[in-house]
Motif scaffolding. Sequence first.
Motif, PDB file in Angstrom:
ATOM      1  N   ASN A 139       4.047   1.515  -1.096  1.00  0.00           N
ATOM      2  CA  ASN A 139       4.943   1.232  -3.029  1.00  0.00           C
ATOM      3  C   ASN A 139       5.916   1.252  -2.517  1.00  0.00           C
ATOM      4  OD1 ASN A 139       2.210   2.047  -4.737  1.00  0.00           O
ATOM      5  ND2 ASN A 139       2.749   4.498  -4.185  1.00  0.00           N
ATOM      6  N   ASP A 176       0.296  -1.352   0.000  1.00  0.00           N
ATOM      7  CA  ASP A 176      -0.072  -0.167  -0.699  1.00  0.00           C
ATOM      8  C   ASP A 176       0.801   1.014  -0.219  1.00  0.00           C
ATOM      9  OD1 ASP A 176      -2.440  -1.495  -0.334  1.00  0.00           O
ATOM     10  OD2 ASP A 176      -2.412  -1.335   2.291  1.00  0.00           O
ATOM     11  N   GLN A 208       7.147  -4.307  -3.916  1.00  0.00           N
ATOM     12  CA  GLN A 208       6.072  -4.621  -5.182  1.00  0.00           C
ATOM     13  C   GLN A 208       7.209  -5.329  -5.822  1.00  0.00           C
ATOM     14  OE1 GLN A 208       6.236  -0.465  -6.351  1.00  0.00           O
ATOM     15  NE2 GLN A 208       3.897  -0.833  -5.991  1.00  0.00           N
TER      16      GLN A 208
END
Length: 373
Positions: A230, A228, A235
């Motif tokens: 980033n 959330d 990721q």
Amino acid sequence: MQLSNEDNLRLNVLLAQPLQAVRINESTMTVHALTERGEAKVRLNPTARDEQYLRWVRELLSMKVTGSPGGYPIFLKRWTRMSHARNNLDQMLLLGEPEAVAAVVYTPGLTHDIAKRAWWASPSATNARCLLENPEVVAGELGKELTAYLLEFLPFEEIQLDVVDTVRLCLQGELITPSERSKLWERAKRKNPFYIGFLHADPTYIPLPAKPHRHHADLIAQLATQLDANNPYAQAFSQTLDSAGQNWLRALQLALEKPVDQEVVISLFIAIDKRFPLPLPESRGVRDLNTALQRAEQFCHTDDDCPADVKTVRDTLNPDTLPLFKAMLILAQMGEDSLIPYFGGNDSVGSVMRKRLEPLIKPLLAQTTLLLK
């Protein structure tokens, strides 16, 4: 200049109207011109050797377009394939010279209209690949025409890096159908560079069964906060273990098995670098595999010089997924510069090249195998 009276008259009449592009078919000694109403042509009647006569024709074109019969050589020295032909693109397409068209094709930010005219003026595989680097061309009607041309020419392509680039470019957007993608993948079984083209493309286009890693669902739950926020490492790790990431790793394994030459291997490592856009110190990859191994070990087990984003991910992972994170960190440090110790000062290809690369390839295959378990 000693053009025949008939050719001089007809060419001047042709050049008196608004033209969009000019090309010369040297084998038939014909000047073709693209106009708003379609194509016009002038069949030449040489009064000298063809080579000499064509030079006179181009001098006439240059005089009409640039005001100087020697205009094109100046353009040639300054602009050809230098990506600087930003002005006078319309003029460049009227000189009847393939190298002038190449200068246009290599210009960044080319409009779709200019690209169409350049393609008409000089259709070649090299120009098609260059034009497909332009997002506006890919999105326009010309994109599929160029793709069809390249796919038809692909079986006859002799330069292996051009095979990689053709596959890479044809896999953009919706240029080809899922069925055509599957056919390209099947051809990769017989020609290794096809795999590397897939590595550069959207991994969802790799036609393999979509199945995420068995720890992917748990990982998403563990890293929810970091995802959330980033966090780039969270990721990248999530994307490595999802279904597309797993298929990308399978393609990487296949590509690493039997590369054919150094340019293809360099492209492969550029694809690895592009797949993991992490804020690591070396933008083009580490030059020593041991550096990558030691850094991954350090990041996963100590706080020494460990980036905050890495530490946050590491401290969230359980013992089952931490080794996978370490394997991803090793792969993420690869890039073009990782090949310098193996390619510096030699031009080996084939089995000799693969033998030299074994100390690098074997550990990387081990990391991909771990990430696929």
